[in-house]
Design a protein around this motif. Structure first.
Motif, PDB file in Angstrom:
ATOM      1  N   CYS A 112     -23.702  60.761  54.785  1.00 47.41           N
ATOM      2  CA  CYS A 112     -24.837  61.567  55.245  1.00 47.41           C
ATOM      3  C   CYS A 112     -26.098  60.700  55.221  1.00 47.41           C
ATOM      4  CB  CYS A 112     -25.054  62.769  54.329  1.00 47.41           C
ATOM      5  SG  CYS A 112     -23.607  63.822  54.104  1.00 47.41           S
ATOM      6  N   THR A 125     -30.057  69.336  58.889  1.00 47.76           N
ATOM      7  CA  THR A 125     -29.784  70.690  58.425  1.00 47.76           C
ATOM      8  C   THR A 125     -28.304  70.884  58.113  1.00 47.76           C
ATOM      9  OG1 THR A 125     -31.637  71.528  59.736  1.00 47.76           O
ATOM     10  CG2 THR A 125     -30.001  73.134  59.017  1.00 47.76           C
ATOM     11  N   CYS A 126     -27.429  70.234  58.857  1.00 48.56           N
ATOM     12  CA  CYS A 126     -25.994  70.397  58.630  1.00 48.56           C
ATOM     13  C   CYS A 126     -25.543  69.826  57.288  1.00 48.56           C
ATOM     14  CB  CYS A 126     -25.189  69.764  59.769  1.00 48.56           C
ATOM     15  SG  CYS A 126     -25.408  67.977  59.951  1.00 48.56           S
ATOM     16  N   ASP A 127     -26.376  68.991  56.667  1.00 45.54           N
ATOM     17  CA  ASP A 127     -26.033  68.427  55.360  1.00 45.54           C
ATOM     18  C   ASP A 127     -26.599  69.247  54.200  1.00 45.54           C
ATOM     19  OD1 ASP A 127     -24.551  66.287  56.414  1.00 45.54           O
ATOM     20  OD2 ASP A 127     -26.386  65.111  56.752  1.00 45.54           O
ATOM     21  N   ARG A 128     -27.212  70.369  54.518  1.00 47.00           N
ATOM     22  CA  ARG A 128     -27.779  71.227  53.476  1.00 47.00           C
ATOM     23  C   ARG A 128     -26.705  71.715  52.501  1.00 47.00           C
ATOM     24  NH1 ARG A 128     -32.638  74.541  53.402  1.00 47.00           N
ATOM     25  NH2 ARG A 128     -32.963  74.167  55.634  1.00 47.00           N
ATOM     26  N   ASP A 131     -27.161  70.413  49.157  1.00 48.16           N
ATOM     27  CA  ASP A 131     -28.540  70.530  48.682  1.00 48.16           C
ATOM     28  C   ASP A 131     -28.651  70.463  47.159  1.00 48.16           C
ATOM     29  OD1 ASP A 131     -31.459  71.319  49.446  1.00 48.16           O
ATOM     30  OD2 ASP A 131     -30.908  72.736  47.861  1.00 48.16           O
ATOM     31  N   ARG A 135     -31.053  67.702  45.347  1.00 50.18           N
ATOM     32  CA  ARG A 135     -32.228  68.104  44.562  1.00 50.18           C
ATOM     33  C   ARG A 135     -32.294  67.394  43.220  1.00 50.18           C
ATOM     34  NH1 ARG A 135     -36.058  70.664  47.787  1.00 50.18           N
ATOM     35  NH2 ARG A 135     -34.889  71.843  49.359  1.00 50.18           N
ATOM     36  N   ILE A 141     -37.725  67.791  50.053  1.00 52.42           N
ATOM     37  CA  ILE A 141     -36.744  67.592  51.109  1.00 52.42           C
ATOM     38  C   ILE A 141     -37.200  68.335  52.360  1.00 52.42           C
ATOM     39  CG2 ILE A 141     -34.376  68.052  51.885  1.00 52.42           C
ATOM     40  CD1 ILE A 141     -33.438  67.740  49.027  1.00 52.42           C
ATOM     41  N   THR A 142     -37.129  67.655  53.498  1.00 53.85           N
ATOM     42  CA  THR A 142     -37.384  68.277  54.794  1.00 53.85           C
ATOM     43  C   THR A 142     -36.089  68.233  55.597  1.00 53.85           C
ATOM     44  OG1 THR A 142     -39.689  67.523  54.776  1.00 53.85           O
ATOM     45  CG2 THR A 142     -38.768  68.192  56.901  1.00 53.85           C
ATOM     46  N   TYR A 143     -35.555  69.417  55.911  1.00 52.53           N
ATOM     47  CA  TYR A 143     -34.348  69.498  56.726  1.00 52.53           C
ATOM     48  C   TYR A 143     -34.731  69.625  58.197  1.00 52.53           C
ATOM     49  CZ  TYR A 143     -31.372  70.013  52.612  1.00 52.53           C
ATOM     50  OH  TYR A 143     -30.695  69.797  51.438  1.00 52.53           O
TER      51      TYR A 143
END
Length: 277
Positions: A112, A125-128, A131, A135, A141-143
């Motif tokens: 990723c 966003t798909c890697d959220r 999360d 963290r 973090i900005t998705y």
């Protein structure tokens, strides 16, 4: 003290630099409980404590809170240096270059992409789904739906490998492709880190010593893995923690107790005792 070789020159030390994960931090992610007092005691003894990490500057500032202005932070493996409340060095990767790295990671398909900006980490966003893990390292973090249009001040690029196979992927794919253009290293089993070619923890420590007006001979560093090698080799007092891999022992003069035994704190306590504190 059981677990590490005695360092007879501790009284001369003016800078203590410690890696974070698996060195200062125990396996559960906690710092030694007396770390705030130790940072204060070092500062009172005219010794600077430095957290030297692949983590970004904003994360390290949050981790050390009220004590951050009495210490130094070497973040992103040396791509940014903070000392006594002031950003004294930053080194940026140009936009076109970090987009090359993103494209390479996406084409490879195993990791990723994480674009490490001065103010935030940028992820897809798909890697959220990862999360909670992210963290632990990035407090900001900005998705984004995709990273194609990203144009931010970036001082490190990293790749997260959910399977924990970064060392194998690095050896087989990333090293030969990029080592000629970047300072590139694994940072534990989950990460491959990229900085500009003149950036690593060793050069960062030298820059910090120059800023402080001290010799690297009077600096002490502690670490556990590959991205600590240059830092250990740059200083006069080099320690690996006992939980480090066997291959790391060739890069240090001394051994500290393990991270779970609070080895960094014990070395600092021995240093303070050597200074009569």
């Amino acid at each position: 003290m059981q677990g590490f070789e005695a360092d007879a020159g501790l009284a001369s030390v003016k800078l203590v630099a410690s890696d974070m994960d698996c060195t200062l931090l125990a396996d559960d992610g906690s710092m030694p409980p007396n770390m705030p007092e130790l940072i204060e005691a070092l500062a009172d003894a005219d010794v600077t404590f430095c957290a030297a990490s692949g983590r970004p500057l904003y994360t390290l500032r949050a981790m050390f809170g009220d004590y951050v202005d009495r210490m130094a932070l070497l973040s992103d493996n040396g791509a940014a240096i903070w000392c006594a409340g002031e950003l004294v060095f930053k080194d940026l990767i140009d936009v076109a270059t970090y987009h090359e790295l993103i494209d390479f990671t996406l084409a490879d398909g195993r990791g990723c992409p994480v674009v490490c900006g001065i103010e935030s980490g940028y992820l897809r966003t798909c890697d959220r789904v990862h999360d909670a893990f992210f963290r632990r390292f990035f407090t900001e973090i900005t998705y984004l739906d995709d990273l194609d249009s990203l144009d931010a001040d970036v001082n490190k690029y990293t790749v997260y490998f959910p399977e924990g196979d970064s060392e194998e992927v690095f050896a087989r794919t990333y090293r030969d492709a990029w080592a000629g253009r970047f300072s590139v290293t694994t940072a534990g089993p989950e990460w491959i880190d990229f900085m500009n070619p003149h950036v690593d923890k060793g050069r960062g420590i030298k820059r910090l010593c120059d800023h402080l007006g001290i010799s690297t001979a009077d600096a002490l560093a502690l670490g556990d893995t590959y991205n600590d090698v240059q830092m250990l080799e740059a200083v006069g007092h080099s320690y690996v923690v006992a939980n480090a891999g066997e291959h790391m022992r060739a890069h240090a003069r001394f051994m500290a107790p393990s991270n779970n035994e609070r080895g960094v704190a014990r070395v600092i306590e021995a240093l303070l005792a050597a200074k009569g504190r």
